[in-house]
Enzyme design. Structure first.
Site, PDB file in Angstrom:
ATOM      1  CD  GLU A  35      -2.533   1.673   0.163  1.00 22.45           C
ATOM      2  OE1 GLU A  35      -2.435   2.838  -0.274  1.00 22.45           O
ATOM      3  OE2 GLU A  35      -3.247   0.793  -0.369  1.00 22.45           O
ATOM      4  CB  THR A  42     -10.609   5.562  -2.373  1.00 15.89           C
ATOM      5  OG1 THR A  42      -9.435   5.742  -3.163  1.00 15.89           O
ATOM      6  CG2 THR A  42     -11.529   6.751  -2.590  1.00 15.89           C
ATOM      7  CB  CYS A  43     -14.082   2.911   0.616  1.00 16.75           C
ATOM      8  SG  CYS A  43     -15.649   2.770   1.504  1.00 16.75           S
ATOM      9  CB  CYS A  48     -17.720   5.137   1.270  1.00 16.09           C
ATOM     10  SG  CYS A  48     -17.059   4.385  -0.213  1.00 16.09           S
ATOM     11  CE  LYS A  51     -20.130   9.359   0.191  1.00 15.71           C
ATOM     12  NZ  LYS A  51     -20.303   8.557  -1.044  1.00 15.71           N
ATOM     13  CE1 TYR A  98      -9.994  -2.285   4.363  1.00 16.81           C
ATOM     14  CE2 TYR A  98     -11.142  -1.402   6.282  1.00 16.81           C
ATOM     15  CZ  TYR A  98     -11.155  -1.838   4.971  1.00 16.81           C
ATOM     16  OH  TYR A  98     -12.327  -1.832   4.272  1.00 16.81           O
ATOM     17  CB  ALA A 114       3.918  -2.340  -5.184  1.00 16.99           C
ATOM     18  CE1 TYR A 176     -19.471   8.764  -5.782  1.00 13.99           C
ATOM     19  CE2 TYR A 176     -19.579   8.457  -8.148  1.00 13.99           C
ATOM     20  CZ  TYR A 176     -18.922   8.278  -6.963  1.00 13.99           C
ATOM     21  OH  TYR A 176     -17.711   7.639  -6.924  1.00 13.99           O
ATOM     22  CD  GLU A 180     -22.278  11.055  -2.550  1.00 14.46           C
ATOM     23  OE1 GLU A 180     -22.932  10.007  -2.451  1.00 14.46           O
ATOM     24  OE2 GLU A 180     -21.016  11.061  -2.667  1.00 14.46           O
ATOM     25  NE  ARG A 203     -22.167  11.740 -18.243  1.00 16.67           N
ATOM     26  CZ  ARG A 203     -21.350  10.698 -18.424  1.00 16.67           C
ATOM     27  NH1 ARG A 203     -21.733   9.684 -19.179  1.00 16.67           N
ATOM     28  NH2 ARG A 203     -20.153  10.677 -17.853  1.00 16.67           N
ATOM     29  N   GLY A 264     -15.115  13.683 -12.013  1.00 18.45           N
ATOM     30  CA  GLY A 264     -14.874  12.285 -12.308  1.00 18.45           C
ATOM     31  C   GLY A 264     -13.587  11.766 -11.705  1.00 18.45           C
ATOM     32  CG  ASP A 305     -13.228   2.512  -7.764  1.00 18.15           C
ATOM     33  OD1 ASP A 305     -14.071   1.597  -7.661  1.00 18.15           O
ATOM     34  OD2 ASP A 305     -13.308   3.572  -7.115  1.00 18.15           O
ATOM     35  CG  HIS A 438     -49.636   3.136   7.457  1.00 16.21           C
ATOM     36  ND1 HIS A 438     -49.471   4.027   6.409  1.00 16.21           N
ATOM     37  CD2 HIS A 438     -50.488   3.729   8.328  1.00 16.21           C
ATOM     38  CE1 HIS A 438     -50.211   5.099   6.629  1.00 16.21           C
ATOM     39  NE2 HIS A 438     -50.839   4.938   7.792  1.00 16.21           N
ATOM     40  CD  GLU A 443     -47.301   3.206   3.974  1.00 19.42           C
ATOM     41  OE1 GLU A 443     -48.404   2.649   3.794  1.00 19.42           O
ATOM     42  OE2 GLU A 443     -47.046   3.936   4.951  1.00 19.42           O
TER      43      GLU A 443
END
Length: 456
Positions: A35, A42-43, A48, A51, A98, A114, A176, A180, A203, A264, A305, A438, A443
């Site tokens: 690593e 990233t997450c 994620c 965020k 991790y 690496a 997104y 966000e 999009r 992006g 990704d 309900h 519902e």
């Protein structure tokens, strides 16, 4: 004696890479992971998880406003430094988890960049290791447009470490990430402009979802500029920014405290030595793989990704487990990329699974569409002017529900349950036969009765 140091060498300790390493080690393989930054990928580190924590923080303002209608009196203030410090502490905790997961599995962790020397050799800090199989799981990185002054802008990577909350923010991009972070900054009190060069935000999502979210953002006070281009960014002497945008041919200069590129992401493959090792890369830098995540070099695989298939953490995790099982578990496993649920943690959030109306209209001879919009019960006392959208897309011939979409509070949580039904191929009749809970927003998915023909 084996001719390789490891059975599997994983480049990248994000969600997909770590899952592959753990599963492979569980099958008895000798595994190493490299690593270049922080374990978690990233997450966990800059995606994620942090965020979502900031999204929670941003939504408290509306909750506090609504509380008055329920008899609560509040006197609240917000501290950005406190939020970031607490977020950093949680991310550090997850990073340690991790590390522990890899150690507990028996995998070796090497910290450093690496690169591939050849299909079976990996180099880190001038040391070389050989492996029977190599898995590339380096994820993606934000794209920075090449415009004058681009160096003064931030991306989602830097947004999590700002020293203070900017008061005026321009978000460049309507995907997104853009909506966000727009919701985060706006919810915490900033003035937010979203500039998107397309005809409508989000999009690739269902058109009703796109238009509904756009209208809700505008209603909340976002300045959403469609078919808008950013031309230049300038740094002023006082540290503020001046950005020139062009909408419908008319230029305008905005005075800002921050410009964020949400234009992006691209696969992080540069400098890994993939092409020199014979691995085919597409025009966007993604590793080209088959259904088993195998590259053009038989012993080199790629997940997540970096393959630019479905760029979601749960997908990377499934892909990683599939590769490990295929290589060391004695049976080939291919990740099924159909009917993957998506969530956009905008404000209000989006949840979706299956086909959009446009996609279904192309795939099937006839499509039935069911929609409803309504004010959430929570807002009937506070008077908040926000509406929820729910939508089902049905193959008219088989009556199978092929798409489900929602914009509104708790949409991501609700769509997870609906995704099981869509994945299982349930019909509209089976949805209708399900008794509603309900009063809930969920519902609505089992009480939709008004049908219209699909737009073509």
């Amino acid at each position: 004696m084996t001719q390789f140091d490891y059975d599997l060498f994983v480049i990248g300790a994000g969600s997909g890479g770590v899952r592959a390493a753990r599963v492979a080690a569980g099958f008895g393989a000798r595994v190493a992971v490299a690593e270049a930054d922080r374990p978690g990928g990233t997450c966990v580190i800059r995606g994620c998880v942090p965020k979502k924590l900031l999204v929670y923080a941003a939504h408290f303002r509306e909750d506090l406003d609504d509380a008055a209608a329920y008899g609560w009196t509040t006197d609240a203030t917000f501290s950005w430094p406190t939020l970031i410090a607490n977020k950093d502490r949680e991310i550090a905790r997850l990073e340690d988890i991790y590390r522990t997961l890899l150690k507990s599995a028996g995998a070796s962790l090497y910290e450093g960049r690496a690169t591939l020397v050849d299909p079976h050799t990996v180099e880190i800090a001038a040391r070389r290791y050989t492996a029977r199989h190599v898995l590339v799981a380096t994820g993606g990185r934000p794209v920075r447009p090449e415009i004058p002054g681009a160096e003064f802008a931030i991306t989602s990577d830097e947004a999590f470490q700002l020293a203070e909350l900017p008061r005026r923010v321009l978000i460049v991009g309507g995907g997104y990430v853009g909506v966000e972070f727009g919701g985060i900054f706006h919810g915490l009190g900033a003035e937010v402009t979203i500039a998107y060069r397309g005809e409508q935000i989000l999009r690739g999502f269902d058109d009703d979802v796109r238009h509904h979210l756009h209208d809700e953002l505008v209603r909340k006070g976002f300045d959403v500029r469609l078919q808008c281009d950013l031309r230049t960014i300038e740094r002023r002497g006082d540290g503020s920014l001046a950005a020139t945008i062009v909408t419908a041919g008319a230029p305008q200069q905005l005075e800002l405290d921050a410009v964020m590129f949400a234009t992006g992401r691209q696969p992080d493959t540069a400098g890994l030595g993939l092409e020199a090792s014979g691995v085919r890369i597409d025009a966007n830098g993604a590793v080209i793989v088959d259904e088993y995540s195998r590259s053009s070099v038989p012993n080199i695989h790629a997940v997540g990704d970096v393959t630019n298939r479905v760029a979601l953490t749960p997908v990377a995790i499934r892909e990683g487990a599939a590769v490990a099982t295929t290589l060391f578990g004695g049976r080939p496993v291919a990740m099924d990329h159909r009917d993957v649920p998506h969530a956009v943690f905008s404000q209000p959030p989006v949840g979706t699974v299956g086909l959009s109306e446009a996609e279904a209209s192309t795939a099937y001879a006839a499509v039935d569409v069911y929609t409803a919009t309504f004010r959430p019960l929570k807002y009937t006392l506070s008077g908040r002017n926000e509406r929820t959208l729910v939508k089902l897309v049905v193959d008219a011939a088989s009556q199978r529900v092929v798409g489900a979409h929602m914009v509104g509070p708790d949409a991501p949580e609700i769509i997870q349950g609906i995704a099981i039904a869509v994945k299982a191929g349930l019909t509209k009749e089976q949805f209708d036969a399900t008794v509603a809970v309900h009063p809930t927003a969920a519902e609505e998915f089992v009480t939709l009765r008004d049908k219209r023909a699909a737009r073509r």
